[in-house]
Design a protein around this motif. Structure first.
Motif, PDB file in Angstrom:
ATOM      1  N   LEU A 113       4.619  -3.259  -1.941  1.00 51.24           N
ATOM      2  CA  LEU A 113       3.942  -2.044  -2.373  1.00 51.24           C
ATOM      3  C   LEU A 113       3.539  -2.134  -3.841  1.00 51.24           C
ATOM      4  CD1 LEU A 113       6.378   0.542  -0.764  1.00 51.24           C
ATOM      5  CD2 LEU A 113       4.042   0.097  -0.028  1.00 51.24           C
ATOM      6  N   PRO A 114       2.441  -1.483  -4.218  1.00 45.45           N
ATOM      7  CA  PRO A 114       2.016  -1.491  -5.624  1.00 45.45           C
ATOM      8  C   PRO A 114       2.841  -0.545  -6.499  1.00 45.45           C
ATOM      9  CG  PRO A 114       0.470  -0.239  -4.286  1.00 45.45           C
ATOM     10  CD  PRO A 114       1.442  -0.845  -3.337  1.00 45.45           C
ATOM     11  N   TYR A 174      -2.955   4.249   5.707  1.00 44.23           N
ATOM     12  CA  TYR A 174      -3.118   5.042   4.492  1.00 44.23           C
ATOM     13  C   TYR A 174      -1.757   5.576   4.061  1.00 44.23           C
ATOM     14  CZ  TYR A 174      -8.124   4.826   5.234  1.00 44.23           C
ATOM     15  OH  TYR A 174      -9.410   4.371   5.398  1.00 44.23           O
ATOM     16  N   ARG A 204       6.310   8.734  -6.872  1.00 47.06           N
ATOM     17  CA  ARG A 204       5.824   7.388  -7.199  1.00 47.06           C
ATOM     18  C   ARG A 204       6.277   6.981  -8.592  1.00 47.06           C
ATOM     19  NH1 ARG A 204       0.299   6.407  -4.426  1.00 47.06           N
ATOM     20  NH2 ARG A 204       0.462   7.701  -2.581  1.00 47.06           N
ATOM     21  N   ASP A 229      -2.757   6.876  -8.951  1.00 43.93           N
ATOM     22  CA  ASP A 229      -3.430   6.603  -7.672  1.00 43.93           C
ATOM     23  C   ASP A 229      -2.639   7.283  -6.566  1.00 43.93           C
ATOM     24  OD1 ASP A 229      -5.569   4.737  -8.532  1.00 43.93           O
ATOM     25  OD2 ASP A 229      -3.870   3.490  -9.120  1.00 43.93           O
ATOM     26  N   TYR A 249      -3.245   4.994  -1.276  1.00 42.28           N
ATOM     27  CA  TYR A 249      -3.316   3.539  -1.154  1.00 42.28           C
ATOM     28  C   TYR A 249      -3.680   3.176   0.274  1.00 42.28           C
ATOM     29  CZ  TYR A 249      -1.171   2.750  -5.720  1.00 42.28           C
ATOM     30  OH  TYR A 249      -0.911   2.711  -7.058  1.00 42.28           O
ATOM     31  N   TYR A 298      -3.580  -0.049   3.107  1.00 42.50           N
ATOM     32  CA  TYR A 298      -3.009  -1.348   3.462  1.00 42.50           C
ATOM     33  C   TYR A 298      -3.831  -1.961   4.582  1.00 42.50           C
ATOM     34  CZ  TYR A 298       0.302  -4.869   5.152  1.00 42.50           C
ATOM     35  OH  TYR A 298       0.898  -6.052   5.551  1.00 42.50           O
ATOM     36  N   TRP A 348      -2.298  -4.348  -0.276  1.00 36.03           N
ATOM     37  CA  TRP A 348      -2.464  -2.948  -0.635  1.00 36.03           C
ATOM     38  C   TRP A 348      -3.551  -2.808  -1.691  1.00 36.03           C
ATOM     39  CZ3 TRP A 348      -0.110   1.069   1.742  1.00 36.03           C
ATOM     40  CH2 TRP A 348       1.047   0.815   2.474  1.00 36.03           C
ATOM     41  N   THR A 349      -4.396  -1.790  -1.579  1.00 35.43           N
ATOM     42  CA  THR A 349      -5.405  -1.497  -2.597  1.00 35.43           C
ATOM     43  C   THR A 349      -5.417   0.002  -2.858  1.00 35.43           C
ATOM     44  OG1 THR A 349      -7.135  -1.350  -0.903  1.00 35.43           O
ATOM     45  CG2 THR A 349      -6.891  -3.464  -2.052  1.00 35.43           C
ATOM     46  N   SER A 350      -5.611   0.389  -4.113  1.00 33.81           N
ATOM     47  CA  SER A 350      -5.714   1.807  -4.449  1.00 33.81           C
ATOM     48  C   SER A 350      -7.102   2.314  -4.084  1.00 33.81           C
ATOM     49  CB  SER A 350      -5.452   2.018  -5.935  1.00 33.81           C
ATOM     50  OG  SER A 350      -6.441   1.356  -6.714  1.00 33.81           O
ATOM     51  N   GLN A 351      -7.167   3.583  -3.655  1.00 29.69           N
ATOM     52  CA  GLN A 351      -8.433   4.201  -3.256  1.00 29.69           C
ATOM     53  C   GLN A 351      -8.758   5.329  -4.229  1.00 29.69           C
ATOM     54  OE1 GLN A 351     -10.016   2.762  -0.319  1.00 29.69           O
ATOM     55  NE2 GLN A 351      -8.397   1.373  -0.977  1.00 29.69           N
TER      56      GLN A 351
END
Length: 407
Positions: A82-83, A102, A108, A120, A123, A125, A132-135
């Motif tokens: 996880l980020p 999602y 966090r 963010d 996120y 996946y 994982w990328t942030s949206q």
């Protein structure tokens, strides 16, 4: 001669099993969901003697294979970390792309600084890439202790929740197709603000909200069921009359069976107890009804756990075990077909929800290919070890062969 080759074999085998036989730490308030016939678990935290410990790894159970709940055959997802450290969030598999998860809301903390981090709030996946990328989602609102549900059109509904100072009763929606976040403008029949409830969406598109804690810290009655009609964007309240008495609770779990029964399990109630531990809500009746089934087997009193339904099994993971007053790292299996707690998972044919099996087939072929290649490499290395021992092992006064990286 053979013993030297076996030593090399064991070293290689142990290095492989360190990935395939992962042993996760106990935790509460984590996420779990089923994707591509895997039960995927991530996030959560535990109370250590000196501090709170959070987690960022992902691991899973392969639900296409039988297992015993005592052996806990977890497998670590390489590269799936996880980020952020996260707990009390909601995680949902997209109904528009079954490779996408999602992760929304929750407490966090930045992994580097260990500070609260709400920069963010959404996120994504990707199962295929394990990344994982942030949206960047405008108007997203930070909330904790929420549970989201998604409809077939890819709209996620999230009710209430809390932050450090406030408990809410609004309905937020997130459309994954357009990445639009908004709050529904509803003023009639609003339920009380609450958090730590459960939510299940029925086939008639009505979301059933059960339990939770209000802004005064009181547990909400299990005789009052909150219903949200996603087709009309309207709230309603159902007073459950008759049936068995179920004590109020929060931080519990619920799963919806294919025939319209909601199975409620565990939770935190008055004096940290709930009665019963497991109950069933029949949503097929005009007025829903609670029943306490006769059970076989036993389970602990858990809260802060998760539960997922796969075939005939409700799979319960982790949580706080009130019977021993400590965090749990166990798996519990409940056979919903005969209301029995069991220790062995015997899967039916894999459950398919994906629109196509092309990606799954390709990945399976790749895994088989890698497995064969790994086996060939393993045999070669063992053979080299045996040859080396034959050549040098019987010579007197010959230094022991040293392998780089060993002592």
């Amino acid at each position: 001669m053979v013993s030297y080759g076996l030593i090399i074999f064991c070293i290689i085998t142990l290095s492989i099993n360190s990935i395939l036989c992962y042993v996760p730490e106990p935790r509460i308030n984590h996420n779990s969901l089923i994707i591509h016939n895997r039960l995927l678990v991530f996030g959560g935290w535990k109370i250590d003697e000196s501090a709170n410990v959070s987690y960022s790894e992902m691991f899973y159970l392969d639900l296409t294979k039988p297992f015993d709940s005592k052996t806990k055959p977890w497998i670590l997802v390489e590269g799936g970390y996880l980020p952020v450290y996260i707990s009390l969030s909601t995680a949902i598999v997209s109904t528009l792309d079954y490779d996408i998860i999602y992760l929304i809301g929750g407490y966090r903390r930045n992994i580097t600084t260990d500070k609260n981090d709400n920069s963010d709030l959404v996120y994504m996946y990707n199962y295929s890439t394990t990344r994982w990328t942030s949206q960047k989602v405008e108007n997203a609102t930070p909330r904790q202790a929420i549970m989201g549900v998604i409809n077939n059109e890819g709209t996620i509904y999230m009710f209430g929740g809390s932050n450090s100072t406030t408990v809410y009763n609004d309905m937020q929606i997130f459309k994954v197709s357009t990445m639009d976040w908004s709050k529904l403008n509803i003023i009639y029949n609003l339920p009380l603000p609450c958090f730590a409830y459960t939510a299940n969406i029925l086939t008639n598109r009505i979301i059933v909200y059960i339990g939770g804690t209000d802004k005064e810290g009181q547990y909400l009655s299990m005789k009052t069921i909150r219903l949200f009609d996603t087709l009309k964007s309207e709230w309603a309240q159902m007073n459950v009359i008759g049936g068995d008495d179920i004590t109020p609770r929060s931080y519990h779990s619920s799963v919806l069976t294919t025939d319209g029964y909601i199975i409620l399990y565990g939770g935190l109630g008055l004096d940290e107890t709930t009665d019963p531990k497991l109950a069933i809500l029949d949503t097929n009746k005009e007025i829903y009804e609670w029943t306490i089934p006769a059970l076989s087997g036993s389970s602990p009193h858990l809260y802060g756990h998760t539960a997922n339904l796969y075939g005939n099994y409700m799979i319960v993971t982790f949580g706080y075990d009130g019977d021993i007053s400590n965090m749990s790292s166990q798996i519990y299996l409940f056979d919903v077909s005969n209301y029995t707690w069991v220790t062995t998972f015997n899967p039916s044919p894999p459950i398919t929800t994906e629109p196509t099996e092309t990606n799954v087939t390709t990945k399976s072929a790749l895994r088989i290919g890698l497995g064969v290649a790994g086996g060939v490499v393993l045999i070669i290395l063992v053979s080299i070890g045996v040859i080396v021992f034959r050549r040098y092992g019987t010579k007197p006064h010959t230094p022991i062969l040293k392998i780089s990286g060993t002592k």
